[in-house]
Design a protein around this motif. Structure first.
Motif, PDB file in Angstrom:
ATOM      1  N   TRP A 110      -7.751 -19.340  43.364  1.00 41.45           N
ATOM      2  CA  TRP A 110      -7.663 -18.181  42.476  1.00 41.45           C
ATOM      3  C   TRP A 110      -8.996 -18.021  41.752  1.00 41.45           C
ATOM      4  O   TRP A 110      -9.189 -18.599  40.668  1.00 41.45           O
ATOM      5  CB  TRP A 110      -6.532 -18.352  41.460  1.00 41.45           C
ATOM      6  N   PRO A 111      -9.924 -17.252  42.278  1.00 45.57           N
ATOM      7  CA  PRO A 111     -11.256 -17.109  41.666  1.00 45.57           C
ATOM      8  C   PRO A 111     -11.213 -16.249  40.401  1.00 45.57           C
ATOM      9  O   PRO A 111     -11.489 -15.058  40.424  1.00 45.57           O
ATOM     10  CB  PRO A 111     -12.075 -16.445  42.773  1.00 45.57           C
ATOM     11  N   ASP A 142     -13.479 -38.124  35.429  1.00 49.79           N
ATOM     12  CA  ASP A 142     -13.150 -37.231  36.540  1.00 49.79           C
ATOM     13  C   ASP A 142     -13.814 -35.892  36.273  1.00 49.79           C
ATOM     14  O   ASP A 142     -14.512 -35.707  35.279  1.00 49.79           O
ATOM     15  CB  ASP A 142     -11.637 -37.086  36.719  1.00 49.79           C
ATOM     16  N   ASP A 143     -13.616 -34.941  37.143  1.00 48.73           N
ATOM     17  CA  ASP A 143     -14.208 -33.617  36.972  1.00 48.73           C
ATOM     18  C   ASP A 143     -13.118 -32.567  36.777  1.00 48.73           C
ATOM     19  O   ASP A 143     -13.247 -31.423  37.194  1.00 48.73           O
ATOM     20  CB  ASP A 143     -15.101 -33.268  38.161  1.00 48.73           C
ATOM     21  N   TRP A 144     -12.026 -32.963  36.120  1.00 49.22           N
ATOM     22  CA  TRP A 144     -10.893 -32.064  35.889  1.00 49.22           C
ATOM     23  C   TRP A 144     -10.913 -31.513  34.463  1.00 49.22           C
ATOM     24  O   TRP A 144     -11.396 -32.166  33.537  1.00 49.22           O
ATOM     25  CB  TRP A 144      -9.574 -32.797  36.121  1.00 49.22           C
ATOM     26  N   MET A 145     -10.349 -30.318  34.294  1.00 52.84           N
ATOM     27  CA  MET A 145     -10.124 -29.762  32.965  1.00 52.84           C
ATOM     28  C   MET A 145      -8.779 -30.258  32.444  1.00 52.84           C
ATOM     29  O   MET A 145      -7.812 -30.367  33.199  1.00 52.84           O
ATOM     30  CB  MET A 145     -10.109 -28.230  33.002  1.00 52.84           C
ATOM     31  N   LYS A 146      -8.722 -30.603  31.146  1.00 51.77           N
ATOM     32  CA  LYS A 146      -7.460 -30.991  30.518  1.00 51.77           C
ATOM     33  C   LYS A 146      -7.124 -29.975  29.425  1.00 51.77           C
ATOM     34  O   LYS A 146      -7.991 -29.600  28.635  1.00 51.77           O
ATOM     35  CB  LYS A 146      -7.540 -32.378  29.885  1.00 51.77           C
ATOM     36  N   ILE A 147      -5.878 -29.537  29.386  1.00 50.78           N
ATOM     37  CA  ILE A 147      -5.399 -28.623  28.345  1.00 50.78           C
ATOM     38  C   ILE A 147      -4.190 -29.273  27.697  1.00 50.78           C
ATOM     39  O   ILE A 147      -3.153 -29.456  28.338  1.00 50.78           O
ATOM     40  CB  ILE A 147      -5.022 -27.248  28.925  1.00 50.78           C
ATOM     41  N   CYS A 148      -4.332 -29.661  26.439  1.00 53.13           N
ATOM     42  CA  CYS A 148      -3.287 -30.404  25.728  1.00 53.13           C
ATOM     43  C   CYS A 148      -2.590 -29.514  24.706  1.00 53.13           C
ATOM     44  O   CYS A 148      -3.241 -28.901  23.859  1.00 53.13           O
ATOM     45  CB  CYS A 148      -3.898 -31.625  25.040  1.00 53.13           C
ATOM     46  N   ASP A 163      -7.758 -29.506  38.563  1.00 50.81           N
ATOM     47  CA  ASP A 163      -8.974 -29.580  39.365  1.00 50.81           C
ATOM     48  C   ASP A 163      -9.525 -28.163  39.458  1.00 50.81           C
ATOM     49  O   ASP A 163      -9.104 -27.372  40.306  1.00 50.81           O
ATOM     50  CB  ASP A 163      -8.670 -30.145  40.754  1.00 50.81           C
ATOM     51  N   VAL A 164     -10.447 -27.829  38.552  1.00 53.20           N
ATOM     52  CA  VAL A 164     -10.927 -26.454  38.433  1.00 53.20           C
ATOM     53  C   VAL A 164     -11.612 -25.978  39.712  1.00 53.20           C
ATOM     54  O   VAL A 164     -11.451 -24.823  40.115  1.00 53.20           O
ATOM     55  CB  VAL A 164     -11.882 -26.324  37.229  1.00 53.20           C
ATOM     56  N   ASN A 165     -12.357 -26.845  40.359  1.00 55.17           N
ATOM     57  CA  ASN A 165     -13.067 -26.444  41.573  1.00 55.17           C
ATOM     58  C   ASN A 165     -12.091 -25.968  42.652  1.00 55.17           C
ATOM     59  O   ASN A 165     -12.298 -24.938  43.289  1.00 55.17           O
ATOM     60  CB  ASN A 165     -13.909 -27.607  42.099  1.00 55.17           C
TER      61      ASN A 165
END
Length: 335
Positions: free
Chosen positions: A145-146, A78-84, A137-139
């Motif tokens: 919120w830019p 996917d094109d998502w950021m993950k923060i664990c 979903d960073v995009n």
């Protein structure tokens, strides 16, 4: 496909027909607001819980203890950021993308995100693996919120030389995580509460990135053999928290010089050896208080703290709350 643009595949490395892997795949593919998968009694105890807050925010919580060793491989596209956020014991995994070993220590947070992420992780028995992972979903977030620092962090993580980015959790981050895990609300109110907490957590994470931007420590180069020795050092320390070996003795036991032991241990696990011991003792005391079977004095003593004032100060610094208040918040008496 779990949702549009998402693709997950989880597999037991030793059992291609593993029912747990099948159930985990089904959990990832579920699009409902909140779904929980309990670990079967014959395998261990604990659960996975997936919460889909909206089209750009997901939470995955894992809190398990296994009876036997388990080796799982996973692929995410996917094109998502993950923060664990690692709330239990540390973990180590092999990335099949880079053929390198990575790890996260207890009390650390790691961020990652690429179009395809493949890895293999071994879960050892009788260890508590507890984590909370945000999927963003960073995009879409950038449209709402830019925030330039979020975009810069995303650019770093999508670069081939920055697959994972580990940092130490702060007391403020820990407090927000515990508030999320202890959310008392249900249904629509629960969704509203968790959305707010995720955004608060993300804001704190971004702020901390900005604060440490120009103060990152210089890293020491570690070979695969060094990494193996350092994980062995951690196992030795974990087994002897009340009477840990000296640096010289630990260096001798793992066949690694003291310089690489000191520098490498901090680089891999986020803390120097002595500070790590204190950190783990505090976590041990917190678990005792969470169970509610002991008072603050006994919990401090069992975790190796003879000075109650010093224990309270360190506990407050780590968790953002006094141990007596923490015990009371769980509904237990403090005496």
């Amino acid at each position: 496909m779990s949702q549009a643009g998402h693709w997950y595949a989880i597999e037991n490395r030793k059992d291609k027909h593993c029912a747990l892997a099948t159930d985990l795949n089904a959990l990832y593919q579920n699009g409902s607001f909140q779904q929980t998968l309990s670990l079967p009694d014959q395998i261990g105890k604990g659960y996975w819980q997936k919460t889909s807050l909206n089209t750009m925010l997901e939470i995955m919580v894992c809190d398990i203890v296994l009876h036997e060793e388990l080796s799982m491989s996973s692929t995410e596209q996917d094109d998502w950021m993950k923060i664990c956020f690692c709330l239990g014991e540390g973990m180590q995994w092999l990335s099949t993308d880079t053929h390198r070993d990575y790890g996260i220590a207890s009390g650390e947070v790691t961020a990652f995100g690429r179009a395809m992420t493949s890895s293999t992780c071994q879960f050892d028995p009788a260890r508590r693996f507890h984590s909370l992972t945000l999927k963003l979903d960073v995009n879409r977030l950038m449209q709402a919120w830019p925030v330039a620092s979020l975009e810069q962090q995303w650019a770093r993580l999508t670069a081939h030389d920055s697959l994972y980015d580990n940092k130490k959790m702060t007391p403020l981050v820990r407090r927000i995580l515990h508030e999320m895990l202890d959310c008392p609300y249900q249904a629509a109110v629960r969704r509203m509460y968790l959305e707010g907490k995720v955004l608060e957590l993300l804001a704190v994470y971004i702020d901390e990135i900005l604060r440490e931007k120009d103060t990152l420590p210089r890293e020491v180069t570690l070979s695969k053999t060094d990494l193996t020795s350092l994980w062995q050092a951690k196992q030795i320390v974990d087994a002897n928290l009340l009477s840990p070996p000296s640096l010289a003795e630990l260096s001798r036991q793992i066949c690694l010089n003291e310089y690489k032991l000191k520098k490498g241990f901090k680089q891999l696990f986020g803390l120097p050896v002595h500070a790590y011991v204190i950190d783990q003792r505090l976590e041990q005391s917190r678990r005792l208080l969470e169970e509610g079977s002991v008072n603050v004095t006994y919990a401090a003593s069992m975790a190796g703290f003879n000075n109650l004032g010093q224990f309270a100060e360190k506990f407050r610094k780590k968790y953002g709350v006094n141990p007596s208040a923490y015990l009371k918040s769980r509904g237990f008496r403090t005496v």
